[in-house]
Design a protein around this motif. Structure first.
Motif, mmCIF file in Angstrom:
data_model
loop_
_atom_site.group_PDB
_atom_site.id
_atom_site.type_symbol
_atom_site.label_atom_id
_atom_site.label_comp_id
_atom_site.label_asym_id
_atom_site.label_seq_id
_atom_site.Cartn_x
_atom_site.Cartn_y
_atom_site.Cartn_z
ATOM 1 N N MET A 1 36.260 -9.030 -12.569
ATOM 2 C CA MET A 1 34.925 -9.633 -12.551
ATOM 3 C C MET A 1 33.905 -8.635 -13.063
ATOM 4 O O MET A 1 33.927 -7.463 -12.689
ATOM 5 C CB MET A 1 34.567 -10.066 -11.123
ATOM 6 C CG MET A 1 33.255 -10.838 -11.025
ATOM 7 S SD MET A 1 32.801 -11.216 -9.312
ATOM 8 C CE MET A 1 34.191 -12.214 -8.816
ATOM 9 N N ARG B 1 29.371 -17.448 -6.254
ATOM 10 C CA ARG B 1 29.219 -17.783 -7.664
ATOM 11 C C ARG B 1 28.418 -19.083 -7.726
ATOM 12 O O ARG B 1 28.860 -20.123 -7.229
ATOM 13 C CB ARG B 1 30.582 -17.977 -8.327
ATOM 14 C CG ARG B 1 30.506 -18.269 -9.831
ATOM 15 C CD ARG B 1 31.868 -18.694 -10.384
ATOM 16 N NE ARG B 1 32.867 -17.658 -10.192
ATOM 17 C CZ ARG B 1 33.101 -16.660 -11.035
ATOM 18 N NH1 ARG B 1 32.408 -16.574 -12.158
ATOM 19 N NH2 ARG B 1 34.034 -15.770 -10.775
ATOM 20 N N VAL C 1 32.976 -15.847 -3.491
ATOM 21 C CA VAL C 1 33.881 -14.953 -4.215
ATOM 22 C C VAL C 1 34.129 -13.649 -3.468
ATOM 23 O O VAL C 1 35.100 -12.943 -3.762
ATOM 24 C CB VAL C 1 33.349 -14.639 -5.634
ATOM 25 C CG1 VAL C 1 33.320 -15.892 -6.483
ATOM 26 C CG2 VAL C 1 31.966 -14.012 -5.588
ATOM 27 N N GLU C 2 33.281 -13.327 -2.497
ATOM 28 C CA GLU C 2 33.456 -12.084 -1.752
ATOM 29 C C GLU C 2 32.696 -12.189 -0.430
ATOM 30 O O GLU C 2 31.644 -12.835 -0.370
ATOM 31 C CB GLU C 2 32.924 -10.892 -2.563
ATOM 32 C CG GLU C 2 33.191 -9.529 -1.951
ATOM 33 C CD GLU C 2 32.652 -8.403 -2.815
ATOM 34 O OE1 GLU C 2 32.518 -7.276 -2.279
ATOM 35 O OE2 GLU C 2 32.353 -8.639 -4.010
ATOM 36 N N PRO D 1 36.965 -16.236 0.311
ATOM 37 C CA PRO D 1 36.891 -16.503 -1.128
ATOM 38 C C PRO D 1 37.576 -17.822 -1.486
ATOM 39 O O PRO D 1 38.651 -18.132 -0.993
ATOM 40 C CB PRO D 1 37.608 -15.297 -1.739
ATOM 41 C CG PRO D 1 37.339 -14.192 -0.757
ATOM 42 C CD PRO D 1 37.419 -14.849 0.599
ATOM 43 N N PHE E 1 25.193 -15.328 -9.801
ATOM 44 C CA PHE E 1 25.681 -14.971 -8.469
ATOM 45 C C PHE E 1 24.504 -14.826 -7.518
ATOM 46 O O PHE E 1 23.373 -14.523 -7.930
ATOM 47 C CB PHE E 1 26.482 -13.666 -8.508
ATOM 48 C CG PHE E 1 27.759 -13.756 -9.295
ATOM 49 C CD1 PHE E 1 28.942 -14.166 -8.688
ATOM 50 C CD2 PHE E 1 27.779 -13.448 -10.648
ATOM 51 C CE1 PHE E 1 30.112 -14.266 -9.424
ATOM 52 C CE2 PHE E 1 28.947 -13.549 -11.389
ATOM 53 C CZ PHE E 1 30.120 -13.947 -10.774
#
Length: 342
Positions: free
Chosen positions: A1, A38, A75-76, A86, A106
């Motif tokens: 990423m 995201r 995503v995290e 995630p 993001f």
């Protein structure tokens, strides 16, 4: 990423053509109790127009990424953020004037503000429902306390907020009256309105008084709505307004009907989203998306929302203007011209 992300920044207050610039910024990292999302889609709201014009310049330091609606994918996660993992699809309202908005690929947010996206909505649809849906829920449920069998007058039922308010009021068991132009009457009736009144064709007050008055008035349009609400209210009626109205309003008549006024500036939170999600799952609430544009076209989205045209006959749409941020959700919707408010 990648360690960077695309954003559209507000670089100066004023007209949309000079206000925004596309930039690359470092991708944020989640802190304790936070998630990195995201952003698949966001949307443009009247609050964004006010921010861009400079109405809140004391609270916005330029350059700034603005925007508040998010539908996306986690995503995290940061330390202690155990509610999500995630891959989870989520939606939420970013805190207003917090320094990090949603015109970006993001976004980092406290997990307490996040809810799981209804499975039946695309990201574009979900993003178009966040702020308007939470505003309506706070106005009609948490403030006005709409009860089954009451009459609710929604001003501007064909607009972004009004179209959601009609559906929520109907789902609460209310008799729904709304103001809308004649060409939008079929549309608002399909959403759940029992009576539609063309506000441009004459005075709406006599018609509502003949029905026994409204127990609740939702003001999405401003102007003289606050001062005229006592003319249509039943005794002990309630008014909820989402419009900041700088013009003086004469509210003396409100004493005659023991009216209660609520001025609503919605706050972020998971509870309202979960309630809205249940209505979506039950088939009682759907977003109204009038146009979808890519992130690079934020300027065009602002022009559309202000009633301008961006070519090909595209003028202010009915319902919400969504921004598809990532290619995976570049769905398209037809644009219908309307003078609905909100």
């Amino acid at each position: 990423m990648s360690s960077s992300m695309r954003v559209v920044q507000l670089v100066r207050f004023g007209d949309p053509e000079v206000a925004f610039a596309a930039r690359e910024l470092p991708r944020p990292a989640p802190g304790p109790g936070q998630v990195l999302v995201r952003v698949m889609a966001t949307s443009v709201n009247p609050l964004d127009l006010q921010t861009r014009r400079g109405d809140y310049r004391d609270q916005v330091a330029l350059p700034a990424v603005i925007g508040n609606d998010v539908s996306g994918v986690v995503v995290e996660t940061g330390p202690g953020a155990d509610d999500f993992q995630p891959g989870d699809e989520v939606w939420y309202l970013a805190p207003m004037f917090a320094g990090q908005g949603t015109y970006a690929e993001f976004h980092v947010v406290d997990q307490a503000l996040v809810a799981r996206k209804p499975a039946g909505l695309s990201h574009v649809e979900a993003a178009g429902l966040v702020l308007v849906g939470m505003t309506v829920w706070e106005a009609l449920v948490e403030r006005a306390g709409v009860r089954p069998g009451e009459r609710v007058l929604v001003h501007g039922g064909a607009g972004g907020v009004g179209s959601v308010a009609v559906q929520v009021a109907s789902a609460l068991g209310a008799e729904v009256i709304t103001t809308a132009r004649t060409r939008d009457h079929e549309f608002v009736t399909e959403l759940g309105a029992d009576t539609a009144i063309d506000f441009s064709a004459g005075d709406y007050v006599p018609q509502i008084r003949a029905m026994g008055g409204a127990h609740v008035v939702l003001d999405t349009v401003g102007r003289d709505t606050l001062s005229r609400s006592p003319e249509v209210l039943a005794d002990r009626g309630r008014v909820a307004s989402i419009v900041d109205t700088p013009e003086p309003q004469n509210l003396l008549a409100a004493w005659g009907v023991n009216a209660t006024y609520h001025f609503v500036f919605v706050s972020s939170g998971r509870t309202k989203l979960e309630a809205l999600g249940r209505l979506v799952d039950q088939g009682r609430l759907r977003p109204v998306i009038g146009a979808v544009l890519p992130l690079a076209d934020v300027t065009k989205a602002h022009v559309l929302l202000e009633g301008g045209s961006i070519g090909e006959g595209r003028s202010r749409p009915r319902g919400k203007i969504a921004i598809a941020v990532h290619p995976l959700d570049q769905s398209t919707h037809g644009t219908e011209s309307s003078d609905g408010e909100g």
